[in-house]
Design a protein around this motif. Structure first.
Motif, PDB file in Angstrom:
ATOM      1  N   TYR A   1       4.375   8.395   7.476  1.00 22.48           N
ATOM      2  CA  TYR A   1       3.708   9.687   7.662  1.00 22.48           C
ATOM      3  C   TYR A   1       3.734  10.556   6.410  1.00 22.48           C
ATOM      4  CZ  TYR A   1       3.543   9.149  12.798  1.00 22.48           C
ATOM      5  OH  TYR A   1       3.276   8.737  14.077  1.00 22.48           O
ATOM      6  N   THR A   2       4.887  10.583   5.719  1.00 23.37           N
ATOM      7  CA  THR A   2       5.036  11.489   4.572  1.00 23.37           C
ATOM      8  C   THR A   2       4.184  11.078   3.380  1.00 23.37           C
ATOM      9  OG1 THR A   2       6.968  10.304   3.724  1.00 23.37           O
ATOM     10  CG2 THR A   2       7.381  12.113   5.279  1.00 23.37           C
ATOM     11  N   GLN A   3       3.628   9.870   3.412  1.00 21.34           N
ATOM     12  CA  GLN A   3       2.802   9.399   2.304  1.00 21.34           C
ATOM     13  C   GLN A   3       1.305   9.433   2.617  1.00 21.34           C
ATOM     14  OE1 GLN A   3       4.167   5.726   0.548  1.00 21.34           O
ATOM     15  NE2 GLN A   3       6.276   6.210   1.072  1.00 21.34           N
ATOM     16  N   TYR A   4       0.958   9.694   3.861  1.00 22.66           N
ATOM     17  CA  TYR A   4      -0.446   9.706   4.253  1.00 22.66           C
ATOM     18  C   TYR A   4      -1.112  11.028   3.894  1.00 22.66           C
ATOM     19  CZ  TYR A   4       1.060   5.897   7.433  1.00 22.66           C
ATOM     20  OH  TYR A   4       1.584   4.752   7.970  1.00 22.66           O
ATOM     21  N   ASP A   5      -2.413  10.968   3.614  1.00 26.26           N
ATOM     22  CA  ASP A   5      -3.159  12.212   3.470  1.00 26.26           C
ATOM     23  C   ASP A   5      -3.359  12.796   4.872  1.00 26.26           C
ATOM     24  OD1 ASP A   5      -5.423  10.986   4.717  1.00 26.26           O
ATOM     25  OD2 ASP A   5      -6.254  10.412   2.787  1.00 26.26           O
ATOM     26  N   TYR A   6      -3.881  14.006   4.938  1.00 30.56           N
ATOM     27  CA  TYR A   6      -3.993  14.705   6.215  1.00 30.56           C
ATOM     28  C   TYR A   6      -4.755  13.898   7.257  1.00 30.56           C
ATOM     29  CZ  TYR A   6      -5.229  18.081   9.775  1.00 30.56           C
ATOM     30  OH  TYR A   6      -5.401  18.705  10.977  1.00 30.56           O
ATOM     31  N   LEU A   7      -5.910  13.372   6.889  1.00 34.60           N
ATOM     32  CA  LEU A   7      -6.740  12.642   7.847  1.00 34.60           C
ATOM     33  C   LEU A   7      -6.038  11.383   8.360  1.00 34.60           C
ATOM     34  CD1 LEU A   7      -9.461  12.614   9.265  1.00 34.60           C
ATOM     35  CD2 LEU A   7     -10.378  11.320   7.344  1.00 34.60           C
ATOM     36  N   LYS A   8      -5.453  10.622   7.459  1.00 37.58           N
ATOM     37  CA  LYS A   8      -4.765   9.394   7.880  1.00 37.58           C
ATOM     38  C   LYS A   8      -3.540   9.731   8.728  1.00 37.58           C
ATOM     39  CE  LYS A   8      -3.091   4.935   6.374  1.00 37.58           C
ATOM     40  NZ  LYS A   8      -2.948   3.994   5.272  1.00 37.58           N
ATOM     41  N   ARG A   9      -2.819  10.793   8.380  1.00 40.20           N
ATOM     42  CA  ARG A   9      -1.648  11.193   9.161  1.00 40.20           C
ATOM     43  C   ARG A   9      -2.057  11.512  10.592  1.00 40.20           C
ATOM     44  NH1 ARG A   9       0.767  13.810   5.599  1.00 40.20           N
ATOM     45  NH2 ARG A   9      -0.451  15.715   5.682  1.00 40.20           N
ATOM     46  N   GLN A  10      -3.162  12.251  10.753  1.00 37.68           N
ATOM     47  CA  GLN A  10      -3.630  12.601  12.097  1.00 37.68           C
ATOM     48  C   GLN A  10      -4.069  11.354  12.872  1.00 37.68           C
ATOM     49  OE1 GLN A  10      -2.987  15.587  13.276  1.00 37.68           O
ATOM     50  NE2 GLN A  10      -2.165  15.942  11.228  1.00 37.68           N
TER      51      GLN A  10
ATOM     52  N   THR B   1       0.829  -1.199   0.000  1.00 37.66           N
ATOM     53  CA  THR B   1       0.000   0.000   0.000  1.00 37.66           C
ATOM     54  C   THR B   1       0.866   1.252   0.000  1.00 37.66           C
ATOM     55  OG1 THR B   1      -1.778  -1.174   1.143  1.00 37.66           O
ATOM     56  CG2 THR B   1      -1.861   1.232   1.216  1.00 37.66           C
ATOM     57  N   GLU B   2       1.766   1.372   0.980  1.00 39.10           N
ATOM     58  CA  GLU B   2       2.649   2.537   1.035  1.00 39.10           C
ATOM     59  C   GLU B   2       4.087   2.224   0.625  1.00 39.10           C
ATOM     60  OE1 GLU B   2       0.914   2.279   4.356  1.00 39.10           O
ATOM     61  OE2 GLU B   2      -0.707   3.604   3.750  1.00 39.10           O
ATOM     62  N   GLY B   3       4.383   0.972   0.309  1.00 39.78           N
ATOM     63  CA  GLY B   3       5.712   0.634  -0.196  1.00 39.78           C
ATOM     64  C   GLY B   3       6.608  -0.151   0.736  1.00 39.78           C
TER      65      GLY B   3
END
Length: 187
Positions: free
Chosen positions: A131-140, A11-13
């Motif tokens: 964190y650097t690959q998440y959108d704002y909502l997922k990062r929070q 998903t994120e690598g």
């Protein structure tokens, strides 16, 4: 000698990074390897031309990727006829919380059962906070979860939890269980 298949879903690598590491460790041990992302058209071309397979994906919200599930189910006949290892990448595997780790293992075992497979070796591998690959909502959301488990919450950088020595041990354990020459213990 037939190659070993390393197939993965990511998903994120981080799972791709782990699969690449597994493939490289197999090559170092003298094996030919085909590395395939289950979400690509190349996965549909894969067949029974392998001596063994190591297949894995990442766990998100208690599910593995659909492409991984489809790949395992669509190829269960020939995968079931050869030595097989399954791995699952998750943050739960990085936690000291035994309940979370047991749940990750249960979900990996359930994936194998649902696909009608009996792998010789299974492994839950710690993933990464991307964190650097998440959108704002997922990062929070991930920061909140990390804070709950007393993990880093600086969302300006990623945090990797993968234990590379454990991944290498997984490769050797599989080679030994599958009676394939080339594990560090048989070399």
């Amino acid at each position: 000698m037939q190659p070993i298949l390393v197939a993965y879903a990511t998903t994120e690598g981080q799972t791709r990074k782990i699969a690449e590491f597994i493939a490289e460790r197999l090559r170092i041990r003298g094996h030919r390897v085909d590395l395939v992302d289950t979400a690509t058209p190349a996965a549909q071309q894969v067949g029974a031309a392998y001596q063994a397979a190591i297949v894995g994906g990442s766990l998100h919200q208690q599910r593995h990727q659909r492409s991984l599930e489809h790949f395992l189910k669509d190829n269960r006949v020939w995968l079931g006829a050869m030595p097989l290892a399954l791995f699952s990448v998750s943050l739960a595997a990085a936690l000291d919380d035994m309940d979370s780790r047991l749940e990750a293992r249960r979900l990996l075992d359930e994936l194998a059962d649902d696909c009608g497979l009996k792998p010789r070796v299974v492994r839950c591998i710690a993933g990464a906070l991307k964190y650097t690959q998440y959108d704002y909502l997922k990062r929070q959301m991930m920061r909140m979860i990390a804070r709950h488990y007393d993990r880093p919450t600086d969302s300006s950088k990623d945090v990797e939890y993968t234990d590379w020595a454990d991944v290498e041990s997984f490769v050797d354990e599989f080679l030994e269980a599958a009676c394939i020459p080339g594990s560090a213990t048989s070399a």
